[in-house]
Design an enzyme around this catalytic site. Structure first.
Site, PDB file in Angstrom:
ATOM      1  N   MET A  98       0.842  -1.194   0.000  1.00  0.00           N
ATOM      2  CA  MET A  98       0.000   0.000   0.000  1.00  0.00           C
ATOM      3  C   MET A  98       0.877   1.244   0.000  1.00  0.00           C
ATOM      4  O   MET A  98       1.657   1.453   0.928  1.00  0.00           O
ATOM      5  CB  MET A  98      -0.926  -0.008   1.216  1.00  0.00           C
ATOM      6  CG  MET A  98      -1.953  -1.127   1.187  1.00  0.00           C
ATOM      7  SD  MET A  98      -2.989  -1.186   2.669  1.00  0.00           S
ATOM      8  CE  MET A  98      -1.881  -2.012   3.807  1.00  0.00           C
ATOM      9  N   HIS A 104      -5.673   3.034   3.617  1.00  0.00           N
ATOM     10  CA  HIS A 104      -4.958   2.085   4.470  1.00  0.00           C
ATOM     11  C   HIS A 104      -5.858   1.324   5.433  1.00  0.00           C
ATOM     12  O   HIS A 104      -5.401   0.771   6.435  1.00  0.00           O
ATOM     13  CB  HIS A 104      -3.837   2.804   5.217  1.00  0.00           C
ATOM     14  CG  HIS A 104      -2.621   2.979   4.370  1.00  0.00           C
ATOM     15  ND1 HIS A 104      -2.654   3.636   3.164  1.00  0.00           N
ATOM     16  CD2 HIS A 104      -1.348   2.558   4.520  1.00  0.00           C
ATOM     17  CE1 HIS A 104      -1.448   3.627   2.622  1.00  0.00           C
ATOM     18  NE2 HIS A 104      -0.645   2.978   3.428  1.00  0.00           N
ATOM     19  N   GLY A 186       1.586   3.992   5.651  1.00  0.00           N
ATOM     20  CA  GLY A 186       2.474   3.147   4.858  1.00  0.00           C
ATOM     21  C   GLY A 186       2.551   1.719   5.342  1.00  0.00           C
ATOM     22  O   GLY A 186       2.852   1.494   6.500  1.00  0.00           O
ATOM     23  N   SER A 187       2.297   0.739   4.482  1.00  0.00           N
ATOM     24  CA  SER A 187       2.209  -0.615   4.985  1.00  0.00           C
ATOM     25  C   SER A 187       2.015  -1.640   3.877  1.00  0.00           C
ATOM     26  O   SER A 187       2.108  -1.339   2.696  1.00  0.00           O
ATOM     27  CB  SER A 187       1.048  -0.692   5.971  1.00  0.00           C
ATOM     28  OG  SER A 187      -0.052   0.052   5.494  1.00  0.00           O
ATOM     29  N   ARG A 188       1.681  -2.868   4.319  1.00  0.00           N
ATOM     30  CA  ARG A 188       1.518  -3.980   3.389  1.00  0.00           C
ATOM     31  C   ARG A 188       0.621  -5.031   4.037  1.00  0.00           C
ATOM     32  O   ARG A 188       0.561  -5.145   5.265  1.00  0.00           O
ATOM     33  CB  ARG A 188       2.908  -4.542   3.087  1.00  0.00           C
ATOM     34  CG  ARG A 188       2.978  -5.956   2.589  1.00  0.00           C
ATOM     35  CD  ARG A 188       4.429  -6.327   2.342  1.00  0.00           C
ATOM     36  NE  ARG A 188       4.629  -7.764   2.274  1.00  0.00           N
ATOM     37  CZ  ARG A 188       5.781  -8.332   1.969  1.00  0.00           C
ATOM     38  NH1 ARG A 188       6.826  -7.586   1.697  1.00  0.00           N
ATOM     39  NH2 ARG A 188       5.887  -9.641   1.925  1.00  0.00           N
TER      40      ARG A 188
END
Length: 217
Positions: A98, A104, A186-188
């Site tokens: 992402m 998010h 910010g991430s996944r």
């Protein structure tokens, strides 16, 4: 436009800061070009923060045979891995990264009973790296559907993300496409599928949470 309740205060603070910067520039700086640039940057920043934490209005079509994407983003990896946590077997891992331009919020990929929830504090590696799945701060959730199929997925914090919000609780029933939480800044998300799953995406695909079909199980 609805803003996620978990970050409403953050959006308000960013709005106040943006207004303060603009006012200070016009009050104490006589260079009009600088004032205009500062004002535009403040406006763009506020728009960015607002869109970042917006809650999308999407129509979810549930399907017990399909795994939906738990988040918006880009498929950066599809690989067979050793799923040591919980399963202790081989699984297909689909990783969705992402970016700053994605929402998010995260959603349940299937309906069923929540069998397992764990939170792990960890490092702040760049979320694009494969090792971030295990090394970074993350939450792991396992869901079992009515057919007895189990799917595991992870919310993984990135290099900037400061907090993972996970509302999943062991023993609860969840609905495909319902919100599970979010990752700030910010991430996944990683989805761990059985080896016999039929993949419906490939590396490089853009996916949307609640809507994009990741696989058939």
């Amino acid at each position: 436009m609805k803003i996620h309740e978990e970050v409403g205060k953050l959006v308000l603070v960013s709005f106040i800061v943006s207004i303060a910067i603009v006012l200070l520039c016009w009050m104490f700086c006589d260079i009009i070009v600088i004032n205009i640039i500062a004002s535009l940057l403040a406006v763009y920043f506020q728009i960015f923060v607002t869109l970042f934490f917006r809650v999308p209005n999407r129509i979810v079509i549930t399907n017990p045979n399909v795994v939906l994407s738990p988040g918006d983003g880009n498929v950066v990896a599809i690989e067979e891995v050793d799923a040591v946590e919980y399963f202790n077997d081989r699984r297909i891992r689909v990783s969705v990264f992402m970016t700053f331009f994605n929402i998010h919020i995260n959603w349940y990929p299937i309906s069923g009973i929540i069998k397992y929830v764990r939170y792990y504090p960890g490092e702040k590696l760049f979320a694009m790296y494969a090792k971030s799945s295990d090394k970074n701060e993350h939450s792991t959730i396992v869901i079992e559907n009515k057919k007895g199929k189990e799917i595991m997925f992870r919310q993984i914090a990135g290099i900037i993300a400061r907090r993972i919000i996970c509302n999943a609780k062991e023993g609860d029933l969840c609905t495909q496409g319902a919100e599970v939480g979010l990752i700030k800044l910010g991430s996944r998300v990683d989805i761990f599928l059985p080896l016999d799953a039929k993949l419906l995406v490939q590396k490089g695909d853009l996916v949307r949470g609640q809507l994009t079909r990741i696989a058939e199980i």
